[in-house]
Design a protein around this motif. Structure first.
Motif, PDB file in Angstrom:
ATOM      1  N   LEU A   1      -0.405  -4.289   9.054  1.00 42.20           N
ATOM      2  CA  LEU A   1       0.139  -3.005   8.609  1.00 42.20           C
ATOM      3  C   LEU A   1       1.342  -3.208   7.696  1.00 42.20           C
ATOM      4  O   LEU A   1       1.509  -2.485   6.703  1.00 42.20           O
ATOM      5  N   ALA A   2       2.175  -4.188   8.028  1.00 38.99           N
ATOM      6  CA  ALA A   2       3.341  -4.478   7.178  1.00 38.99           C
ATOM      7  C   ALA A   2       2.903  -4.964   5.803  1.00 38.99           C
ATOM      8  O   ALA A   2       3.470  -4.568   4.778  1.00 38.99           O
ATOM      9  N   GLU A   3       1.877  -5.811   5.770  1.00 41.10           N
ATOM     10  CA  GLU A   3       1.358  -6.295   4.483  1.00 41.10           C
ATOM     11  C   GLU A   3       0.793  -5.144   3.660  1.00 41.10           C
ATOM     12  O   GLU A   3       0.991  -5.086   2.435  1.00 41.10           O
ATOM     13  N   GLN A   4       0.085  -4.222   4.315  1.00 41.74           N
ATOM     14  CA  GLN A   4      -0.458  -3.063   3.611  1.00 41.74           C
ATOM     15  C   GLN A   4       0.657  -2.200   3.031  1.00 41.74           C
ATOM     16  O   GLN A   4       0.558  -1.723   1.901  1.00 41.74           O
ATOM     17  N   ALA A   5       1.715  -2.018   3.811  1.00 44.79           N
ATOM     18  CA  ALA A   5       2.839  -1.209   3.352  1.00 44.79           C
ATOM     19  C   ALA A   5       3.522  -1.862   2.149  1.00 44.79           C
ATOM     20  O   ALA A   5       3.886  -1.182   1.178  1.00 44.79           O
ATOM     21  N   GLN A   6       3.679  -3.174   2.188  1.00 43.59           N
ATOM     22  CA  GLN A   6       4.294  -3.885   1.073  1.00 43.59           C
ATOM     23  C   GLN A   6       3.418  -3.828  -0.174  1.00 43.59           C
ATOM     24  O   GLN A   6       3.915  -3.642  -1.290  1.00 43.59           O
ATOM     25  N   ALA A   7       2.108  -3.964   0.025  1.00 41.89           N
ATOM     26  CA  ALA A   7       1.183  -3.889  -1.118  1.00 41.89           C
ATOM     27  C   ALA A   7       1.218  -2.490  -1.738  1.00 41.89           C
ATOM     28  O   ALA A   7       1.144  -2.337  -2.964  1.00 41.89           O
TER      29      ALA A   7
ATOM     30  N   PRO B   1       9.243  -4.537  -2.657  1.00 35.49           N
ATOM     31  CA  PRO B   1       9.265  -4.468  -1.184  1.00 35.49           C
ATOM     32  C   PRO B   1      10.549  -5.017  -0.572  1.00 35.49           C
ATOM     33  O   PRO B   1      10.915  -4.634   0.541  1.00 35.49           O
ATOM     34  N   LYS B   2      11.245  -5.905  -1.309  1.00 37.75           N
ATOM     35  CA  LYS B   2      12.473  -6.490  -0.775  1.00 37.75           C
ATOM     36  C   LYS B   2      13.583  -5.438  -0.637  1.00 37.75           C
ATOM     37  O   LYS B   2      14.535  -5.623   0.119  1.00 37.75           O
ATOM     38  N   LEU B   3      13.454  -4.340  -1.382  1.00 36.85           N
ATOM     39  CA  LEU B   3      14.469  -3.295  -1.342  1.00 36.85           C
ATOM     40  C   LEU B   3      14.273  -2.355  -0.149  1.00 36.85           C
ATOM     41  O   LEU B   3      15.125  -1.525   0.136  1.00 36.85           O
ATOM     42  N   VAL B   4      13.126  -2.474   0.515  1.00 36.40           N
ATOM     43  CA  VAL B   4      12.820  -1.599   1.655  1.00 36.40           C
ATOM     44  C   VAL B   4      12.779  -2.448   2.930  1.00 36.40           C
ATOM     45  O   VAL B   4      11.913  -3.297   3.079  1.00 36.40           O
ATOM     46  N   PRO B   5      13.724  -2.233   3.830  1.00 32.77           N
ATOM     47  CA  PRO B   5      13.735  -3.040   5.061  1.00 32.77           C
ATOM     48  C   PRO B   5      12.558  -2.696   5.965  1.00 32.77           C
ATOM     49  O   PRO B   5      12.305  -1.532   6.260  1.00 32.77           O
TER      50      PRO B   5
END
Length: 435
Positions: A315-321, A330-334
């Motif tokens: 799920l985290a990978e999907q959110a980053q993609a 994605p680095k700007l969003v913790p």
């Protein structure tokens, strides 16, 4: 190979097993002989170095490889013999109190899949949402299509709600500028809540060319922590005021929606057809969600931590993609695992229950069901025949339609077990729109 199984907490298991040292030695020797055929060692032509020299240079690495492969294979044989279903990946460790000499001894710690027990569904009630598409729903949809094609015309009057305004603004707090408090040629729709209420109230009634200082208090819970709870003064200059103009529902409007001859009656028929399909899909999705909730409630189960952790990662990978696709770093969003934990647990829970249900009641997707879904999906395209052919060109492309068919079978099965009560749903609620 000797193996001993222990039950730890919940789904966690520990398997202790040993591997004969002479077995590893034989495999290492065989592997080294193969390595020696191509090994490049200084002072020797390739493949001509003595085996003892090859062993000195490659022996440790080869033993590690052989031991790792043998451990995994031995573990697989042991869990198969014990008829265990391993969830996630095992953690291998040398046995702490094993003697230095003798057989290699290892401990594998892992989780197993839980036993799924689906409770009685007959006593459960489920709401089945319904909605009929009539002329009123078509009218609302046409109105939405009109709004999507809104044109804004410049006016000289004072700004009012619904107008688009273009402004310059500079904000200060205690006389000092702050980050994000200034912009030029900033456009927004007045009265839509796009800006803070004090900010919009100050602009309401201003005309093009006017400048005004507007006092704005930021809420205590404002997302910008540096300004939350503080009062700022914004110097605002209105550069343009434009009122909305919706297109008439006429031949030109119909042509813009793809009706070549501009026939408004045909346009409304096409709108109705598309709306009925969208309503059907949304009702189906809502019903499916209700069915899945019933299944989760009817089958409480311990969740393997390993599977939940893997799902959180996905799920985290999907959110980053998704962020990358929208041009956001994605680095700007913790990201925190806690953000995805509830969703991950629900998905793992459903996966376990559905797998058991499908197997127990033979609910696998049938070819004719998959074909019907593919053909329905293809109806959205200009040439449905080409789309159907595309799906069947590669086996993996049918994974989505097969999953949809399987879910349909599950929904049908559950509806046959529970008491379903039809409940009318408001059009605006279902479509997520305001009239």
């Amino acid at each position: 190979m000797q193996a001993q199984l222990e039950t730890l907490n919940g789904l966690e298991r520990r398997l202790s097993f040993s591997i004969p040292r002479d077995e590893i030695s034989k495999r290492v020797d065989a592997r080294l002989k193969n390595v020696a055929k191509t090994a490049k060692i200084a002072g020797f032509r390739p493949g001509k170095a003595p085996l003892n020299i090859v062993a000195q240079q490659y022996g440790f690495r080869v033993q590690e490889e052989v031991l790792g492969e043998t451990v995994e294979r031995s573990f697989g044989e042991a869990v198969q013999a014990q008829q265990l279903q391993v969830a996630g990946y095992p953690r291998f460790e040398p046995k702490a109190d094993a003697p230095a000499e003798g057989d290699f001894q290892f401990v594998a710690t892992f989780e197993v899949y839980p036993e799924v027990k689906l409770g009685d569904l007959a006593g459960r009630e489920l709401e089945k949402p319904t909605l009929s598409v009539g002329e009123a729903e078509v009218d609302k949809t046409v109105e939405i299509l009109r709004r999507q094609r809104t044109r804004f015309d410049r006016v000289e009057r004072a700004a009012q709600d619904e107008d688009r305004v273009i402004i310059d603004f500079k904000g200060t707090i205690a006389g000092e500028a702050f980050e994000g408090g200034s912009a030029e040629n900033y456009a927004f729709l007045l009265g839509k809540g796009q800006m803070l209420a004090d900010f919009e109230a100050g602009i309401r009634g201003m005309k093009e060319g006017e400048t005004k200082d507007v006092e704005v208090r930021f809420p205590e819970d404002y997302q910008g922590k540096d300004v939350a709870g503080k009062t700022a003064v914004f110097a605002i200059t209105v550069k343009n005021v434009a009122e909305p103009k919706l297109p008439e529902v006429d031949a030109e409007f119909a042509k813009a929606l793809g009706i070549a001859d501009g026939d408004v009656t045909k346009m409304r028929a096409e709108v109705r057809k598309n709306l009925e399909r969208e309503v059907r899909l949304r009702l189906k999705a809502r019903l499916k969600e209700s069915v899945m909730s019933v299944l989760i409630e009817a089958a409480p189960v311990d969740l393997p931590r390993a599977l939940v952790g893997m799902e959180i990662g996905r799920l985290a990978e999907q959110a980053q993609a998704d962020l990358k696709a929208r041009g956001i770093d994605p680095k700007l969003v913790p990201f925190s695992p806690a953000m995805f934990e509830a969703q991950a647990k629900r998905r793992v829970h459903l996966g376990l229950v559905l797998a058991d249900l499908v197997k127990a009641h033979d609910l696998q997707a049938k070819p004719e069901q998959v074909k019907a879904i593919v053909e329905d999906l293809a109806e959205n395209y200009e040439d449905p025949t080409d789309v159907v052919a595309w799906y069947y060109e590669k086996r993996e492309r049918l994974a989505g339609p097969e999953s949809m068919a399987l879910e349909d079978n599950v929904v049908e099965f559950v509806l046959g077990q529970v008491k379903s009560v039809e409940k009318a749903v408001a059009f605006d609620e279902l479509m997520g729109q305001q009239g």
